[in-house]
Scaffold this active site. Structure first.
Site, PDB file in Angstrom:
ATOM      1  N   ASP A 389      18.864  36.970 -42.952  1.00 42.88           N
ATOM      2  CA  ASP A 389      20.132  36.592 -42.102  1.00 42.88           C
ATOM      3  C   ASP A 389      20.533  35.466 -42.332  1.00 42.88           C
ATOM      4  O   ASP A 389      19.683  34.426 -42.487  1.00 42.88           O
ATOM      5  CB  ASP A 389      19.517  37.024 -40.743  1.00 42.88           C
ATOM      6  CG  ASP A 389      20.646  36.665 -39.631  1.00 42.88           C
ATOM      7  OD1 ASP A 389      21.782  37.085 -39.843  1.00 42.88           O
ATOM      8  OD2 ASP A 389      20.233  35.977 -38.863  1.00 42.88           O
ATOM      9  N   LYS A 390      21.843  34.943 -42.168  1.00 40.81           N
ATOM     10  CA  LYS A 390      22.233  33.513 -42.373  1.00 40.81           C
ATOM     11  C   LYS A 390      21.864  32.652 -41.236  1.00 40.81           C
ATOM     12  O   LYS A 390      21.000  31.774 -41.542  1.00 40.81           O
ATOM     13  CB  LYS A 390      23.644  33.434 -42.498  1.00 40.81           C
ATOM     14  CG  LYS A 390      24.212  32.103 -42.934  1.00 40.81           C
ATOM     15  CD  LYS A 390      25.518  32.108 -43.231  1.00 40.81           C
ATOM     16  CE  LYS A 390      26.323  32.010 -41.884  1.00 40.81           C
ATOM     17  NZ  LYS A 390      26.174  30.773 -40.962  1.00 40.81           N
ATOM     18  N   THR A 539      25.569  38.206 -43.008  1.00 36.41           N
ATOM     19  CA  THR A 539      25.996  37.450 -41.834  1.00 36.41           C
ATOM     20  C   THR A 539      27.289  38.157 -41.312  1.00 36.41           C
ATOM     21  O   THR A 539      27.811  38.949 -41.800  1.00 36.41           O
ATOM     22  CB  THR A 539      26.378  36.007 -42.455  1.00 36.41           C
ATOM     23  OG1 THR A 539      26.881  35.299 -41.241  1.00 36.41           O
ATOM     24  CG2 THR A 539      27.352  36.081 -43.317  1.00 36.41           C
ATOM     25  N   GLY A 540      27.595  37.758 -39.975  1.00 31.80           N
ATOM     26  CA  GLY A 540      28.585  38.131 -39.273  1.00 31.80           C
ATOM     27  C   GLY A 540      29.663  37.232 -39.371  1.00 31.80           C
ATOM     28  O   GLY A 540      30.858  37.594 -39.137  1.00 31.80           O
ATOM     29  N   LYS A 567      24.098  45.949 -39.938  1.00 31.14           N
ATOM     30  CA  LYS A 567      22.975  45.590 -40.904  1.00 31.14           C
ATOM     31  C   LYS A 567      22.160  46.321 -41.367  1.00 31.14           C
ATOM     32  O   LYS A 567      21.609  46.349 -42.445  1.00 31.14           O
ATOM     33  CB  LYS A 567      22.256  44.358 -39.941  1.00 31.14           C
ATOM     34  CG  LYS A 567      23.091  43.014 -39.773  1.00 31.14           C
ATOM     35  CD  LYS A 567      22.497  41.999 -38.957  1.00 31.14           C
ATOM     36  CE  LYS A 567      23.424  40.792 -38.984  1.00 31.14           C
ATOM     37  NZ  LYS A 567      22.433  39.624 -38.418  1.00 31.14           N
ATOM     38  N   ASP A 586      15.716  36.803 -37.238  1.00 30.11           N
ATOM     39  CA  ASP A 586      15.130  36.270 -36.103  1.00 30.11           C
ATOM     40  C   ASP A 586      15.724  36.604 -34.782  1.00 30.11           C
ATOM     41  O   ASP A 586      15.370  36.353 -33.679  1.00 30.11           O
ATOM     42  CB  ASP A 586      15.486  34.740 -36.138  1.00 30.11           C
ATOM     43  CG  ASP A 586      16.652  34.200 -35.813  1.00 30.11           C
ATOM     44  OD1 ASP A 586      17.605  35.021 -36.168  1.00 30.11           O
ATOM     45  OD2 ASP A 586      17.074  33.292 -35.285  1.00 30.11           O
ATOM     46  N   ASP A 590      18.865  41.791 -35.300  1.00 28.18           N
ATOM     47  CA  ASP A 590      18.331  42.047 -36.681  1.00 28.18           C
ATOM     48  C   ASP A 590      17.498  43.297 -36.457  1.00 28.18           C
ATOM     49  O   ASP A 590      16.858  43.606 -37.515  1.00 28.18           O
ATOM     50  CB  ASP A 590      17.335  40.791 -37.206  1.00 28.18           C
ATOM     51  CG  ASP A 590      18.409  39.628 -37.525  1.00 28.18           C
ATOM     52  OD1 ASP A 590      19.504  39.746 -37.646  1.00 28.18           O
ATOM     53  OD2 ASP A 590      18.199  38.396 -37.262  1.00 28.18           O
TER      54      ASP A 590
END
Length: 706
Positions: A389-390, A539-540, A567, A586, A590
């Site tokens: 995840d970014k 990422t969104g 995701k 995190d 997620d």
């Protein structure tokens, strides 16, 4: 985790906030000692390894002392060595009487363990050992009483067998006790005393007496007694015992601190937010305990192998007795059968997996890697794609100043930044804090601003040195009929948030803010590439923002503009390509992806939902720790495989020798040598597992060339 609106007068901002580092709050788990699966020794359950170490050490030395006269006064041993014994009843009774003491006292752990295995209908090594010493005991008494052939006097072999097996158990218990100190060392991180502020006084209390809302003082060099929020002071806090990060971390007013960490240089005042079982330290202890008690594929294989070896040994023993008896050697049949039962005990096999897992989870905890699910740890070595995840994982999850431009040569970049910081100084907005922090990091002299005003979706305004200064986004430009600076077009294409600075209504500069990429992320991505692992980012954020970060980190594949609920579907797409996926995230959004992945990794302690969905939890937010998990998985697997091959392979090769298949060419394996070799195999397995302690799981070490 969704971020509060960062528009600050400009559309389109980062998709996440800096992750809230919430205290880990899991369901209560039993704090029971590790059960060793295949190594379940019945009455000798290994709860309280320290007690067992002392018991076996004491029993070993006592039995060793008793074995000296048993062996020395054994008629068969004296004949083998070549000395004579006085022919008196007293001398002849020394070995039988002391041998009986050894069988009843020294053999008790094995006999009671055998009874437990029979009751549970899970025959294993304890039953084999009990069979061996019982047959030797009965045969020896028969020979001493003259009921059977005197050459079946096995007192000296019985004594050596019990002493050697006790030695093997002592070494095993000592190894397990060293491993169990992982939880003890975590508990020892809490200070013995806490200084609680009661009005104008400071009262010394036990950390266990603290309650939510208490204010405590943490002095320089002192440990934080409970999780809390800093209300006064700033200090470099050593969090290495919790996160594995070797460098102290700056903690100041508003920051969270964790029980057991150390304020290295300055005093802090901390408002308690969690105590007892709700602290992060207690959560770590529960995770370590759960991991050590959880079962895994490798352990189930070891359990099955131990059962197979029992029946293999029992069948070999029965066949040996029948063949040697049919060949006309009944006394050899007894000797060979006892030797087969002794040497076939899968004791080393029972130790092979549990000890490796126990040591690996301990080493992981000390390196800031918390293994919640042992199957996840085993699977990590097979991962071919790591999906990050970014925001908050590869990036810091908070805006930082990335660009500054001026309208002309009238002003410098530093002047524009200092004036913007002056106006933003009274704002609590994340973008404002980023601008103030940037000015502070450059040691700029920030002037004082007055008449501070804020307008929603427009910006902020104040008076600085007699001039009206404003900071804001497109709405501020439209209000003042001003045009953006040309440089900002490129910044926006890279995903930066653009704020313009106006002095008396005229644009004098612009500031670009972006979610800063962690330096550790670059190292982590490079290290994963060196290991042949694909790195994917999800990422969104808009495509332009995502591609900018991906280009900076040399990421292989990007999923941009992905909604939280989608995701998990992206993880499934990778799996459908035949890839084994580790998902690193995190936040709450997620959690579905963490559950879908082959290995879910919650980074930076994350949220309760993320932790519940992950098999591995990283105590720090350092993405390099993912490499630590891979290295640990590979090293643990190597040790498991080596131990299984040594333990099972040794038994399969040695049993035929013990049965006497080479007797036609004159080679007969003595029973005492069989017992010695059995214990040697246990020691080899234990020492091999101990080599895992040399593994360095610090994040900075994990990215080195391997």
């Amino acid at each position: 985790m969704t971020q509060p609106d960062l528009n600050h007068g400009t559309p389109g901002s980062a998709d996440h906030a800096g992750p809230a580092r919430e205290t880990m709050d899991h369901e209560d788990m039993d704090h029971q000692a590790m059960d060793h699966g295949a190594m379940n020794h019945g009455a000798m359950n290994h709860a309280g390894h320290g007690d067992h170490v002392a018991q076996f050490r004491r029993m070993f030395w006592i039995m060793l002392a008793i074995s000296v006269p048993v062996v020395g006064f054994s008629h068969m041993f004296s004949m083998l060595v070549g000395y004579s014994l006085p022919d008196s009843l007293g001398i002849r009774l020394i070995s039988p009487l002391l041998g009986t003491v050894m069988y009843v006292w020294g053999g008790r752990p094995f006999l009671t363990g055998a009874v437990s295995e029979v009751k549970s209908r899970k025959p294993g090594m304890m039953l084999l050992i009990a069979l061996g010493i019982t047959v030797a005991f009965l045969a020896s008494w028969g020979a001493s009483l003259g009921v059977i052939d005197s050459e079946l006097d096995f007192w000296w072999e019985l004594a050596l067998l019990i002493v050697i097996m006790l030695l093997g158990h002592w070494i095993e218990m000592r190894s397990l006790a060293q491993t169990s100190t992982a939880l003890e060392s975590l508990a020892a991180l809490l200070p013995d005393e806490a200084e609680r502020v009661d009005g104008e006084e400071i009262v010394v209390v036990s950390p266990g007496d603290l309650v939510l809302g208490d204010l405590v003082v943490v002095r320089p060099g002192g440990r934080v007694p409970a999780d809390g929020q800093v209300t006064e002071g700033a200090a470099d806090v050593d969090e290495s015992m919790i996160t594995g990060e070797s460098r102290p971390v700056q903690r100041s007013v508003g920051d969270q601190v964790v029980a057991g960490t150390v304020a290295t240089d300055s005093a802090l005042r901390v408002r308690v937010t969690a105590v007892g079982n709700d602290t992060a330290l207690a959560g770590i202890q529960r995770l370590v305990t759960e991991a050590q008690n959880s079962s895994s594929r490798a352990q189930r294989i070891a359990d099955k192998a131990a059962g197979w070896l029992f029946w293999f040994a029992l069948s070999a023993g029965v066949l040996t007795a029948i063949v040697w008896t049919l060949l006309g050697h009944p006394q050899d049949a007894v000797i060979r059968t006892i030797t087969v039962l002794v040497i076939a005990c899968p004791h080393a096999l029972g130790l092979a997996i549990p000890l490796v897992v126990s040591i690996s989870t301990e080493r992981a905890a000390k390196g800031g890697v918390l293994i919640k699910d042992r199957i996840a740890l085993e699977s990590m070595r097979q991962v071919t794609s790591v999906l990050f995840d970014k925001t908050g994982t590869l990036t810091k999850g908070e805006p930082t100043v990335s660009h500054i431009a001026v309208a002309d040569d009238t002003f410098t970049n530093d002047q524009v930044l200092a004036w913007a910081a002056a106006v933003e100084g009274d704002s609590e907005h994340p973008l404002a804090r980023a601008i103030v922090a940037a000015a502070g990091s450059r040691d700029l002299a920030v002037p004082r601003a007055s008449e501070f005003q804020t307008a929603a979706a427009v910006g902020v305004t104040g008076l600085v040195d007699g001039h009206s200064l404003s900071v804001g986004g497109p709405s501020l430009l439209a209000k003042n009929d001003a045009a953006p600076l040309a440089e900002t077009v490129e910044w926006q294409s890279q995903g930066a948030i653009i704020l313009h600075v106006l002095r008396d209504g005229a644009v004098i500069g612009a500031i670009g803010l972006a979610d800063e990429v962690r330096e550790e992320s670059r190292q982590a991505v490079d290290a994963l590439h060196r290991r042949g692992i694909e790195v994917v980012m999800i990422t969104g954020d808009a495509e332009a923002v995502a591609q900018s970060v991906a280009a900076e980190l040399d990421i292989d594949r990007v999923f941009a503009g992905v909604h939280p609920e989608d995701k998990a579907r992206k993880v499934a797409e990778l799996q459908q390509e035949g890839r084994r996926v580790a998902m690193v995230g995190d936040g709450v959004n997620d959690a579905p992806a963490l559950a879908q992945a082959d290995v879910g990794i919650a980074i930076g302690a994350g949220t309760d939902v993320a932790i519940a969905s992950a098999g591995v939890i990283l105590a720090s937010d350092d993405p390099r720790s993912v490499l630590s998990v891979i290295e640990l998985s590979r090293a643990s697997y190597r040790k498991m495989k080596q131990n299984l091959w040594w333990a099972a392979g040794y038994n399969l090769l040695s049993v035929p020798l013990a049965a006497g298949v080479l007797a036609p060419i004159g080679f007969v394996l003595p029973m005492e040598i069989g017992a010695l070799l059995m214990s040697v195999s246990t020691v080899v397995v234990a020492l091999n597992a101990q080599l895992l302690r040399r593994l360095d799981l610090r994040p900075e070490s994990s990215v080195r060339e391997r």
